[in-house]
Scaffold this motif. Structure first.
Motif, PDB file in Angstrom:
ATOM      1  N   SER A   1       0.029   9.886   1.632  1.00 34.02           N
ATOM      2  CA  SER A   1       1.006  11.187   1.628  1.00 34.02           C
ATOM      3  C   SER A   1       0.837  11.822   2.944  1.00 34.02           C
ATOM      4  N   GLY A   2      -0.454  12.633   3.392  1.00 40.18           N
ATOM      5  CA  GLY A   2      -0.576  13.557   5.281  1.00 40.18           C
ATOM      6  C   GLY A   2      -0.674  12.372   5.597  1.00 40.18           C
ATOM      7  N   GLY A   3      -0.548  11.211   5.628  1.00 44.29           N
ATOM      8  CA  GLY A   3      -1.136   9.802   7.023  1.00 44.29           C
ATOM      9  C   GLY A   3      -0.730  10.406   7.781  1.00 44.29           C
ATOM     10  N   GLY A   4       0.982  11.109   8.287  1.00 47.02           N
ATOM     11  CA  GLY A   4       1.374  11.465   8.998  1.00 47.02           C
ATOM     12  C   GLY A   4       0.791  12.167  10.023  1.00 47.02           C
ATOM     13  N   ASP A   5      -0.356  12.817   9.758  1.00 44.06           N
ATOM     14  CA  ASP A   5      -1.402  13.727  10.667  1.00 44.06           C
ATOM     15  C   ASP A   5      -2.336  13.046  11.279  1.00 44.06           C
ATOM     16  N   PHE A   6      -2.379  12.097  10.281  1.00 45.40           N
ATOM     17  CA  PHE A   6      -4.034  11.338  10.381  1.00 45.40           C
ATOM     18  C   PHE A   6      -4.565  11.041  11.370  1.00 45.40           C
ATOM     19  N   TRP A   7      -3.479  10.166  12.698  1.00 49.03           N
ATOM     20  CA  TRP A   7      -3.702   9.864  14.091  1.00 49.03           C
ATOM     21  C   TRP A   7      -3.592  10.925  14.495  1.00 49.03           C
ATOM     22  N   ARG A   8      -3.219  11.539  14.459  1.00 51.26           N
ATOM     23  CA  ARG A   8      -2.743  13.238  15.735  1.00 51.26           C
ATOM     24  C   ARG A   8      -4.070  13.732  15.132  1.00 51.26           C
ATOM     25  N   ARG A   9      -4.614  13.923  14.096  1.00 54.05           N
ATOM     26  CA  ARG A   9      -5.915  14.921  14.313  1.00 54.05           C
ATOM     27  C   ARG A   9      -7.156  13.298  14.505  1.00 54.05           C
ATOM     28  N   GLY A  10      -7.152  12.275  14.278  1.00 55.35           N
ATOM     29  CA  GLY A  10      -8.051  11.647  15.063  1.00 55.35           C
ATOM     30  C   GLY A  10      -8.571  11.404  16.265  1.00 55.35           C
ATOM     31  N   LEU A  11      -6.896  11.845  17.132  1.00 52.96           N
ATOM     32  CA  LEU A  11      -6.763  10.952  18.840  1.00 52.96           C
ATOM     33  C   LEU A  11      -7.002  12.638  18.913  1.00 52.96           C
ATOM     34  N   SER A  12      -7.074  12.849  18.513  1.00 51.44           N
ATOM     35  CA  SER A  12      -7.329  15.154  19.296  1.00 51.44           C
ATOM     36  C   SER A  12      -9.304  14.920  19.121  1.00 51.44           C
ATOM     37  N   LEU A  13      -9.797  14.348  18.392  1.00 54.47           N
ATOM     38  CA  LEU A  13     -11.409  14.099  18.458  1.00 54.47           C
ATOM     39  C   LEU A  13     -11.407  13.295  19.888  1.00 54.47           C
ATOM     40  N   VAL A  14     -10.322  12.343  20.400  1.00 48.73           N
ATOM     41  CA  VAL A  14     -11.583  12.096  21.648  1.00 48.73           C
ATOM     42  C   VAL A  14     -10.415  12.600  22.688  1.00 48.73           C
ATOM     43  N   TRP A  15      -9.769  12.794  22.841  1.00 44.75           N
ATOM     44  CA  TRP A  15      -8.811  13.377  24.181  1.00 44.75           C
ATOM     45  C   TRP A  15      -9.865  14.671  24.613  1.00 44.75           C
ATOM     46  N   GLY A  16      -9.841  14.449  25.825  1.00 43.15           N
ATOM     47  CA  GLY A  16     -10.228  15.431  26.584  1.00 43.15           C
ATOM     48  C   GLY A  16     -10.176  16.998  26.799  1.00 43.15           C
ATOM     49  N   ASP A  17      -8.098  16.872  27.014  1.00 42.91           N
ATOM     50  CA  ASP A  17      -7.607  17.548  26.083  1.00 42.91           C
ATOM     51  C   ASP A  17      -6.553  17.443  25.060  1.00 42.91           C
ATOM     52  N   PRO A  18      -7.385  18.186  23.500  1.00 42.36           N
ATOM     53  CA  PRO A  18      -5.611  18.182  22.606  1.00 42.36           C
ATOM     54  C   PRO A  18      -4.557  18.139  23.521  1.00 42.36           C
ATOM     55  N   ALA A  19      -3.990  19.124  23.937  1.00 41.49           N
ATOM     56  CA  ALA A  19      -3.327  19.821  24.649  1.00 41.49           C
ATOM     57  C   ALA A  19      -2.098  18.623  24.656  1.00 41.49           C
ATOM     58  N   ARG A  20      -3.000  17.706  25.638  1.00 41.53           N
ATOM     59  CA  ARG A  20      -2.234  16.685  26.245  1.00 41.53           C
ATOM     60  C   ARG A  20      -1.298  15.924  25.297  1.00 41.53           C
ATOM     61  N   LEU A  21      -1.796  15.340  23.661  1.00 43.76           N
ATOM     62  CA  LEU A  21      -1.834  14.627  22.408  1.00 43.76           C
ATOM     63  C   LEU A  21      -0.199  14.887  22.017  1.00 43.76           C
ATOM     64  N   SER A  22       0.331  13.699  22.021  1.00 45.12           N
ATOM     65  CA  SER A  22       1.644  13.866  22.052  1.00 45.12           C
ATOM     66  C   SER A  22       2.214  13.377  20.814  1.00 45.12           C
ATOM     67  N   ASP A  23       3.260  13.170  20.440  1.00 43.40           N
ATOM     68  CA  ASP A  23       3.790  12.951  19.040  1.00 43.40           C
ATOM     69  C   ASP A  23       4.235  11.140  19.846  1.00 43.40           C
ATOM     70  N   SER A  24       4.450  10.088  20.740  1.00 38.36           N
ATOM     71  CA  SER A  24       4.046   9.177  20.815  1.00 38.36           C
ATOM     72  C   SER A  24       3.468   8.532  21.167  1.00 38.36           C
ATOM     73  N   ASP A  25       1.532   9.405  21.554  1.00 39.86           N
ATOM     74  CA  ASP A  25       0.406   8.546  21.554  1.00 39.86           C
ATOM     75  C   ASP A  25       0.187   7.984  20.068  1.00 39.86           C
TER      76      ASP A  25
END
Length: 639
Positions: free
Chosen positions: A503-527
């Protein structure tokens, strides 16, 4: 044709006589023994409303699907493009099939409701920050939907009753507020006894556990995440990108190069003869989703990049991703590195087990082999070969044309497929593909950037092993498959589905990608959306499990002929004539750590390989900062 044009222009429902003629021709050919698919027969003869059309050439054998569209505004002959969506009227379609000499006499058009569905892809709104990426259709639910409040309340009451009326009665009787306790009330008596507390906790815990299980079961049965096949998305015109295409592909036979051992010593010479088709198992056809971007000659624009240009650019994605991960960088990459003297092309496909490519049955003969890097490279070569044959325009390429210059990119797990593809291009002149550039982004290679392992050193055989012989062996094998599916595969599938599609899966990829992005602030909804899209695909969980099985069940060395490991594979590609190898990595990559000792090791063991470091970037620098990635790539190629 004139009647069809008038009817299409007026937008009427008048049937077109030419359509009926085509339908009659189809039926006549079918009576003569030529087959026609249900889609072809069902679409012919529908109303003549303005709609896109497809032209199917060769309905009696292996039909090829083309797309007709007009060049210019009101003038110019229509062109044919393979497997591309278009927007023309039925009249244009009919004029092609009736007047064009370039089409076979059994060609016909698909119009009406089915063809109209394909226009939905053009009508869908693209994202402002990602013009080639579409939102997930609103009728598809990538996550579990919540169980209604009234239903959850009913489940809680039913769970309390199931736990036991007698347990509830004992609990109420021991309560200090029961009628019996009030009659015998004493001031010195404790209001809450230990037995009441234990009973209340036991009752509440058992009720909560049963209610939770029941809620999960109801949610799984009535409110699950949506699942749709790639074929259905293609028919509805709802593929994830405007660059998406889906087609059944026959991969080329690719077997890993081998070396020989003898008398306890390894012969350093690479057995190039292992690349012959006789040593490779014939791959099985598979439905493949890919993205395609073409730069036409007349669209070529002057750029600051004056280095070498390439006719074809191919990209392999990494683990857990899909071809959509290359979507932001594909168009600018083709525009900058593409050959301006002719049409240059960029392609990327979803590896089996990921994205929207079909998931073969891992228990079938050779099923797990289709998830390997060799088959992944074979799919890429098949797609490139098809484009070379048609030249991207539906026209056959002349056999006397020279070899095409190819730039091959591989990210993380996809780096091995990129190396195999480059070596295959160099050793098979019939492909007419020259791998002039190999770019590995954060490569995950055993013994190179990762700790060395013995996996994958065996000969090229089925990862699942040989089939048992005899009826006892076959029965035991089927019993094992049934047990594994029930007690291993199903729990793993359910766990993956709950983890990714919860049910909270909308944030799963955002949380996971924030760990592999060099700068999590660059992470967008399209990513996050690019990674989230494949989670609506049918069977993605089992595809991931099959991929893991294919990796874990790779056979150990069992003969004197062993596969080239990643370390020697990279060395062979680096030694190819007229081939440049570049490794790009981010300074903050926490998945494949190349910064520091690994980088020094690479410079020492592979002097011909160029290393490019991007400051502040993580594991996916081409997604995190497209311009920065292209700038560093161009700098590396200029040196």
């Amino acid at each position: 044709t004139t009647t069809a044009a008038a009817a299409a222009t007026a937008g009427t429902k008048t049937p077109i006589p030419a359509m009926a003629a085509h339908r009659n021709g189809l039926e006549a050919r079918r009576r003569r023994g030529k087959s026609a698919t249900t889609r072809e027969v069902g679409a012919v003869g529908r109303s003549a409303t303005p709609s896109p059309c497809r032209v199917v050439v060769g309905g009696g054998g292996a039909p090829r699907t083309y797309c007709a569209f007009a060049t210019g505004q009101g003038s110019g002959a229509p062109l044919l493009h393979r497997r591309r969506f278009c927007s023309v009227t039925a009249a244009t379609c009919l004029s092609l099939t009736s007047a064009s000499s370039s089409l076979a006499d059994d060609s016909f058009c698909l119009t009406g409701d089915q063809a109209s569905q394909q226009t939905q892809q053009r009508k869908r709104m693209a994202r402002a920050d990602e013009p080639n990426l579409f939102e997930i259709p609103p009728d598809l639910h990538p996550t579990y939907r919540s169980v209604p409040t009234l239903l959850r309340a009913g489940i809680a009451v039913a769970s309390a009753l199931v736990v036991g009326r007698s347990a509830l009665s004992r609990l109420l009787s021991s309560s200090p507020f029961s009628f019996r306790s009030l009659l015998h009330f004493r001031p010195s008596r404790k209001l809450v006894s230990p037995s009441f507390i234990r009973g209340a906790l036991s009752f509440l815990l058992r009720t909560a556990l049963l209610s939770t299980i029941a809620n999960l079961a109801v949610q799984e049965a009535a409110y699950p995440p949506s699942r749709v096949t790639t074929g259905a998305l293609a028919e509805r015109g709802e593929l994830p990108s405007s660059l998406s295409q889906y087609a059944v592909v026959q991969p080329l036979a690719v077997c890993s190069p081998v070396i020989e051992t003898g008398a306890g010593e390894t012969v350093s010479r690479v057995m190039t003869s292992s690349w012959s088709e006789g040593n490779a198992t014939k791959p099985k056809p598979i439905g493949v989703h890919s993205i395609r971007y073409a730069k036409l000659k007349q669209d070529a624009a002057a750029t600051n990049w004056t280095g070498r240009k390439y006719d074809k650019i191919y990209l392999h994605h990494g683990f857990g991703a899909s071809s959509l991960s290359w979507l932001p960088v594909l168009p600018p990459l083709v525009e900058r590195l593409g050959n301006p003297r002719g049409q240059s092309l960029g392609l990327a496909h979803d590896a089996p087990g990921f994205g929207f490519t079909d998931r073969p049955d891992g228990d079938a003969d050779g099923g797990l082999e289709q998830y390997g890097s060799a088959n992944n490279a074979g799919i890429a070569l098949a797609l490139l070969e098809e484009e070379s044959e048609t030249d991207g325009e539906g026209d056959a390429v002349k056999s006397d044309r020279g070899a095409k210059s190819v730039a091959i990119f591989g990210h993380s797990m996809g780096s091995k497929a990129a190396l195999l593809m480059a070596l295959q291009c160099a050793s098979q002149p019939r492909l007419r593909l020259t791998p002039n550039l190999v770019v590995l982004v954060a490569p995950a290679l055993d013994g190179v950037t990762l700790p060395s392992s013995s996996r994958g050193r065996g000969p090229s055989r089925s990862a699942g092993g040989e089939r048992p012989k005899g009826w006892i062996g076959r029965v035991a094998h089927r019993a094992w498959i049934a047990w594994r599916k029930a007690f291993l595969d199903y729990p793993l599938r359910y766990g993956l589905r709950r983890l990714v599609n919860g049910s909270g899966g909308g944030d799963f990829w955002r949380r996971g990608l924030s760990l592999v992005w060099g700068d999590p602030a660059r992470l967008s909804d399209s990513d996050a959306l690019r990674f989230r899209w494949p989670s609506v695909g049918e069977g993605w969980e089992q595809g991931l499990i099959n991929f893991a099985r294919s990796m874990l069940l790779s056979l150990p060395k069992t003969s004197d002929r062993v596969e080239l490991d990643d370390r020697l594979l990279l060395k062979e590609v680096a030694n190819l004539e007229d081939t440049r190898v570049v490794i790009i990595f981010g300074s903050k990559d926490g998945v494949v750590r190349i910064e520091g000792p690994v980088a020094e090791k690479l410079r020492g063991e592979y002097p011909g390989v160029k290393l490019a470091r991007i400051e502040g970037m993580g594991h996916d620098p081409f997604e995190e900062d497209v311009d920065g990635f292209l700038t560093e790539l161009e700098k590396a190629l200029e040196d």
